[in-house]
Design an enzyme around this catalytic site. Structure first.
Site, mmCIF file in Angstrom:
data_model
loop_
_atom_site.group_PDB
_atom_site.id
_atom_site.type_symbol
_atom_site.label_atom_id
_atom_site.label_comp_id
_atom_site.label_asym_id
_atom_site.label_seq_id
_atom_site.Cartn_x
_atom_site.Cartn_y
_atom_site.Cartn_z
ATOM 1 N N ASP A 114 -1.975 17.386 17.082
ATOM 2 C CA ASP A 114 -1.657 17.424 18.515
ATOM 3 C C ASP A 114 -0.186 17.787 18.738
ATOM 4 O OD1 ASP A 114 -3.510 17.199 20.489
ATOM 5 O OD2 ASP A 114 -3.481 15.010 20.622
ATOM 6 N N GLN A 150 -6.044 9.784 21.011
ATOM 7 C CA GLN A 150 -6.289 10.179 22.400
ATOM 8 C C GLN A 150 -5.379 9.384 23.327
ATOM 9 O OE1 GLN A 150 -8.421 12.719 23.458
ATOM 10 N NE2 GLN A 150 -7.434 12.345 25.424
ATOM 11 N N LYS A 198 -14.179 17.098 22.170
ATOM 12 C CA LYS A 198 -13.481 17.489 20.939
ATOM 13 C C LYS A 198 -14.417 17.355 19.735
ATOM 14 C CE LYS A 198 -9.003 16.381 22.907
ATOM 15 N NZ LYS A 198 -7.958 15.383 23.139
#
Ligand code: NAP
Length: 297
Positions: free
Chosen positions: A129, A106, A62
């Site tokens: 996200d 994450q 990422k």
């Protein structure tokens, strides 16, 4: 005279890497516009708690992807002993940091960290996200600020290939919060008739055979065999499975199903490259939204 029967032409293989590269080029141009006209560089904060090796690879990818298109990224690496409160404090700081437009935690988090609480602390306008309950709920009513990256990537692939969604019979195999459920909701919002299957579905094939578009996200190699797929169907394979020989495979018997489908995504090189690209897209969109609210160009 021999009557030659030509073999079926086989599905078009959708090249996710090529589509992702095209979208990233467009993103780079949008970022240049933000920098030149508004002196704003989109910024992404990535929080990694603990030392899960797979998470480390995902975060590295990422961060690399950000650098490639011109998104500024900051990685916060916290030890596995970090408390829920500590993660929340960091998020509160990032929520009010103007140079950060997107915040990503994450997953998975260590078991002692309260994931739900942590995700709820991310400001909804920075929830790139799309795991905050606001965005999850807005998926149902159709007013999301951000779309979750993997299903969003699937929608982009379908659109790129001009595959119609409205009115199609679509079967989604897999009902997770991250892929299957949001995928089904996004397809419903585009007026598809959607059926969701999961591990307890009896006789999976009786559903998959009806699909005009079949999206598979179960994490089970060779779950979908040719006899389970309608001739001419579009088959999107989200699965990523590490095989005993070290190779990566999806959930679909690629060669078998390819002979029957009209479109198919490969693994690797299909949906995977789109997921990180959609994270970049959400981060750029967050920065654009902020700029538009602050001072319309
Ligand atoms: P997950 O949380 O484990 O969910 C798997 C889903 O598949 C569950 O709903 C499960 O049903 C269902 N399932 C499992 N076995 C099944 C079977 N035999 N028949 C029908 N349904 C079955 O996984 P996930 O996070 O959604 O990820 C799914 C796959 O996509 C994994 O391989 C993952 O690595 C991959 N993935 C890829 C990307 C990408 O960028 N390409 C992104 C995310 C995930 P129950 O709900 O009944 O347990």
């Amino acid at each position: 005279m021999v009557n030659a029967v030509s073999p079926p032409p086989g599905a078009k293989v959708i090249d996710g890497r090529a589509v992702a590269a095209k979208i990233r080029l467009e993103l780079a141009s949008r970022i240049r516009n933000l920098v030149e006209r508004h002196q704003v560089t989109p910024g992404l904060a990535v929080i990694l708690v603990g030392d899960n090796p797979a998470s480390e690879v995902y975060v590295r990818n990422k961060v690399l992807a950000c650098a490639q298109v011109g998104v500024h990224s900051t990685k916060y690496r916290l030890p596995s002993t970090t408390t829920t409160e500590h993660v929340i404090d960091l998020i509160a700081t990032l929520n009010s940091t103007p140079s950060i437009h997107g915040i990503l935690v994450q997953l998975p988090l260590p078991v002692h960290v309260d994931m739900r609480l942590v995700l709820e602390c991310i400001a909804v306008q920075k929830d790139v996200d799309a795991f905050h309950l606001y965005n999850v709920g807005a998926l149902v009513t159709g007013g999301t600020i951000f779309s979750p990256c993997t299903p969003y990537g699937v929608m982009k692939l379908l659109d790129h290939e001009h595959i119609p969604v409205a009115g199609q019979n679509i079967v989604v195999v897999g009902a997770s919060n991250i892929v299957g459920k949001p995928m089904a909701l996004m397809l419903m919002q585009r007026d598809a008739t959607v059926c969701i299957c999961h591990a307890k579905t009896r006789d999976l094939a009786q559903f998959t055979i009806l699909a005009d578009i079949l999206v598979v996200a179960a994490g089970r190699p060779n779950l979908i065999l040719p006899q389970m797929v309608k001739t001419g169907a579009v088959v999107i394979d989200v699965g990523i499975n590490r095989m005993p020989d070290g190779s990566i495979a999806g959930d679909v018997d690629f060669e078998g199903v390819r002979a029957k489908a009209s479109y198919i995504t490969p693994v690797p090189g299909g949906v995977g490259p789109m997921t990180v690209t959609m994270l970049l897209e959400n981060t750029v969109a967050a920065a654009e939204r902020l700029v538009a609210g602050r001072a319309p160009a």
